[in-house]
Structures are given as C-alpha cells and as structure tokens.
Design a protein around this motif. Structure first.
Motif, short mmCIF file in Angstrom:
data_model
loop_
_atom_site.label_atom_id
_atom_site.label_comp_id
_atom_site.label_asym_id
_atom_site.label_seq_id
_atom_site.Cartn_x
_atom_site.Cartn_y
_atom_site.Cartn_z
N THR A 12 0.85 -1.20 0.00
CA THR A 12 0.00 0.00 0.00
C THR A 12 0.88 1.25 0.00
OG1 THR A 12 -1.66 -1.23 1.24
CG2 THR A 12 -1.91 1.15 1.19
N HIS A 15 2.35 1.59 -3.46
CA HIS A 15 1.29 1.97 -4.41
C HIS A 15 0.98 3.46 -4.27
CE1 HIS A 15 -1.55 0.19 -7.21
NE2 HIS A 15 -2.51 0.92 -6.72
N ASP A 16 0.91 3.94 -3.03
CA ASP A 16 0.68 5.38 -2.79
C ASP A 16 1.86 6.22 -3.26
OD1 ASP A 16 -1.08 4.90 0.39
OD2 ASP A 16 -1.78 4.91 -1.69
N THR A 19 1.78 6.54 -6.89
CA THR A 19 0.65 7.41 -7.26
C THR A 19 1.03 8.87 -7.15
OG1 THR A 19 -1.01 5.79 -6.58
CG2 THR A 19 -1.70 8.09 -6.60
N GLY A 73 -0.26 -3.07 -7.50
CA GLY A 73 -1.71 -3.14 -7.66
C GLY A 73 -2.18 -4.58 -7.82
N PHE A 74 -1.42 -5.36 -8.60
CA PHE A 74 -1.80 -6.76 -8.79
C PHE A 74 -1.76 -7.52 -7.47
CE2 PHE A 74 -2.88 -10.34 -11.13
CZ PHE A 74 -2.08 -11.41 -10.75
N SER A 77 -4.65 -6.54 -5.38
CA SER A 77 -5.89 -7.14 -5.91
C SER A 77 -6.06 -8.56 -5.40
CB SER A 77 -5.86 -7.18 -7.44
OG SER A 77 -5.52 -5.95 -7.97
N LEU A 97 -12.18 -2.10 -10.57
CA LEU A 97 -10.76 -2.31 -10.83
C LEU A 97 -10.48 -2.37 -12.34
CD1 LEU A 97 -8.31 -2.62 -9.03
CD2 LEU A 97 -8.58 -5.09 -9.14
N LYS A 100 -10.55 0.96 -13.81
CA LYS A 100 -9.30 1.60 -13.40
C LYS A 100 -8.15 1.17 -14.31
CE LYS A 100 -6.52 1.96 -9.21
NZ LYS A 100 -6.37 1.67 -7.78
N HIS A 101 -8.09 -0.15 -14.63
CA HIS A 101 -7.03 -0.66 -15.50
C HIS A 101 -7.12 -0.06 -16.90
CE1 HIS A 101 -6.84 -4.50 -12.89
NE2 HIS A 101 -6.22 -3.49 -12.35
N MET A 104 -5.93 3.37 -16.80
CA MET A 104 -4.47 3.41 -16.64
C MET A 104 -3.78 3.12 -17.96
SD MET A 104 -1.87 1.33 -14.21
CE MET A 104 -0.11 1.52 -14.44
N THR A 147 -10.75 4.80 -7.25
CA THR A 147 -10.05 4.09 -6.18
C THR A 147 -10.70 4.36 -4.83
OG1 THR A 147 -7.99 4.21 -7.41
CG2 THR A 147 -7.81 3.79 -5.07
N ALA A 154 -14.31 -2.14 -0.65
CA ALA A 154 -13.54 -3.29 -0.12
C ALA A 154 -13.49 -3.30 1.40
CB ALA A 154 -12.11 -3.24 -0.67
C1 HEM Z 1 -2.50 5.18 -12.47
C2 HEM Z 1 -2.62 4.04 -11.87
C3 HEM Z 1 -3.07 3.83 -10.43
C4 HEM Z 1 -3.27 4.73 -9.43
C5 HEM Z 1 -3.13 6.24 -9.47
C6 HEM Z 1 -3.69 3.98 -8.24
C7 HEM Z 1 -3.97 4.55 -7.01
C8 HEM Z 1 -4.38 3.85 -5.90
C9 HEM Z 1 -4.55 4.40 -4.57
C10 HEM Z 1 -4.26 5.85 -4.19
C11 HEM Z 1 -5.00 3.40 -3.76
C12 HEM Z 1 -5.37 3.51 -2.27
C13 HEM Z 1 -4.27 2.89 -1.47
C14 HEM Z 1 -4.57 3.12 0.02
O1 HEM Z 1 -5.48 2.50 0.55
O2 HEM Z 1 -3.84 3.94 0.60
C15 HEM Z 1 -5.13 2.23 -4.57
C16 HEM Z 1 -5.61 1.04 -4.09
C17 HEM Z 1 -5.65 -0.08 -4.88
N1 HEM Z 1 -5.22 -0.22 -6.18
FE1 HEM Z 1 -4.47 1.21 -7.38
N2 HEM Z 1 -3.73 2.65 -8.54
C18 HEM Z 1 -3.35 2.51 -9.87
C19 HEM Z 1 -3.24 1.35 -10.60
C20 HEM Z 1 -3.63 0.13 -10.11
C21 HEM Z 1 -3.50 -1.11 -10.83
C22 HEM Z 1 -2.89 -1.25 -12.22
C23 HEM Z 1 -4.03 -2.07 -10.03
C24 HEM Z 1 -4.16 -3.56 -10.28
C25 HEM Z 1 -3.41 -4.27 -11.09
C26 HEM Z 1 -4.49 -1.43 -8.81
C27 HEM Z 1 -5.11 -2.08 -7.75
C28 HEM Z 1 -5.43 -1.51 -6.55
C29 HEM Z 1 -6.04 -2.25 -5.43
C30 HEM Z 1 -6.47 -3.70 -5.43
C31 HEM Z 1 -6.16 -1.35 -4.39
C32 HEM Z 1 -6.64 -1.63 -2.96
C33 HEM Z 1 -8.08 -1.62 -2.76
C34 HEM Z 1 -8.35 -2.12 -1.31
O3 HEM Z 1 -8.18 -1.34 -0.39
O4 HEM Z 1 -8.68 -3.29 -1.20
N3 HEM Z 1 -4.22 -0.09 -8.88
N4 HEM Z 1 -4.75 2.52 -5.87
#
Ligand code: HEM
Length: 155
Positions: A12, A15-16, A19, A73-74, A77, A97, A100-101, A104, A147, A154
């Motif tokens: 996480t 990922h942040d 971002t 992200g994967f 997921s 999701l 979102k993909h 992206m 997101t 979730a």
């Molecule tokens: C430009 C691309 C992306 C941005 C800006 C982005 C941004 C974010 C942010 C800000 C969070 C919240 C994290 C938190 O809880 O602090 C998040 C959660 C998540 N992202 Fe992304 N993400 C991107 C691409 C992806 C991709 C490509 C995947 C999957 C392959 C993905 C899967 C997830 C999942 C599963 C969560 C968590 C949801 C949960 O809380 O269960 N993201 N994303």
C-alpha cells in the motif's frame, strides 16, 4: 506484526508512493511548472528547452511508477476475496478495478506518445502536447475517484 500485514502495508505504501510520483507530478507540471516557465521565459524557445529538460527527467520517474503501480496493484488485488481476475466484470470490486485498468492503459499510451513525440516542434505540436497533459491529469483524477469507491467498497 504478522508477515502478511507487513507485506500489505509495504504494498500500500509503495502503491501510494508511485501514485503521488506520477499523478502528483502531472498536476505540478500542468498547474505550476509550465505556467511559471511561461511567465519567466516567455513564449519563446527557452520555455520549450526548460520544459523538455523537466519532462525528460520526469519520464524516468513516470516509467518506474507505471511498472510499480501495476506490480503492487496486482498484489493488492489478489488480497481481496472479491477479486475475480484481471479485466473481469464479475463483481463490483472487479468492475471498478477493470475500469481503473482501462483508464491506466489510456494514461500509459498518452504518456508514451507525449514523451516519444516531445522533440517535434511547432505551435500545433505544443498545443497537442499540452492537451495530452491535461487529458492525463483528468484520467489520473478519475482513477483516484474510482479508487476511493474501490477502497470504500472493499472495506
Ligand atoms: C494510475 C494508476 C493507479 C493509481 C493512481 C492507483 C492509485 C491507488 C490508490 C491511491 C489506492 C489507495 C491505497 C490506500 O489504501 O492507501 C489504490 C488502491 C488499490 N489499487 Fe491502485 N492505482 C493505480 C493502478 C492500479 C492497478 C494497475 C491495479 C491492479 C493491477 C491497482 C489495484 C489496486 C487495489 C487492489 C487497491 C486496494 C483496494 C483495497 O483497499 O482493497 N491499482 N490505488
């Protein structure tokens, strides 16, 4: 701390971080760096040279963030019981999701086109380049909105 909790926290965090690097960088470029460069250097070649140097440095961070977001992200997921596979629409979580993909992928294509065609000159090219920057800022903001829904769903 349980190892799973540590891995989830680390994913996480990363990922942040990716971002803020990508989306934050785009917003700073469009709303701060470019207007300030035009104010200081005017509409001439110096602004173009300066922005080209900024974009060249930023594109390295953007490419690393693209790969980092996809990998972390994967892994995030796979943690969710509602995850039904990549580009699946079988659950609300997977639907959000998958949208979102798709957004992206549009951002990646736009970013690649912008950096590969950055050297080409001319007023029309500069206008297109700025329009693509605004497009990617918009797509990034929509991804963050999605997101927010994803994380709330979730929880
Ligand atoms: C430009 C691309 C992306 C941005 C800006 C982005 C941004 C974010 C942010 C800000 C969070 C919240 C994290 C938190 O809880 O602090 C998040 C959660 C998540 N992202 Fe992304 N993400 C991107 C691409 C992806 C991709 C490509 C995947 C999957 C392959 C993905 C899967 C997830 C999942 C599963 C969560 C968590 C949801 C949960 O809380 O269960 N993201 N994303």
């Amino acid at each position: 701390m349980h190892p799973h909790t540590f891995v989830f926290a680390l994913m996480t965090f990363l990922h942040d971080l990716f971002t803020v690097t990508w989306i934050g960088g785009l917003i700073a470029m469009g709303l701060v760096t470019l207007p300030a460069a035009k104010k200081v250097f005017g509409p001439g070649p110096q602004t173009k040279q300066f922005m080209h140097a900024v974009q060249k440095r930023q594109s390295v961070l953007v490419y690393v963030s693209m790969v980092g977001l996809a990998l972390t992200g994967f892994l995030l997921s796979k943690r969710s019981p509602d995850f039904t596979g990549l580009f699946s629409f079988a659950s609300t979580f997977s639907l959000l999701l998958s949208i979102k993909h798709i957004l992206m992928l549009a951002m990646v294509a736009t970013a690649l086109y912008r950096s590969l065609s950055a050297k080409q000159g001319g007023a029309a090219r500069e206008k297109l380049n700025f329009a693509l920057l605004v497009l990617n800022i918009g797509l990034g903001v929509v991804i963050l909105l999605l997101t927010g829904l994803l994380v709330a769903y979730a929880a």
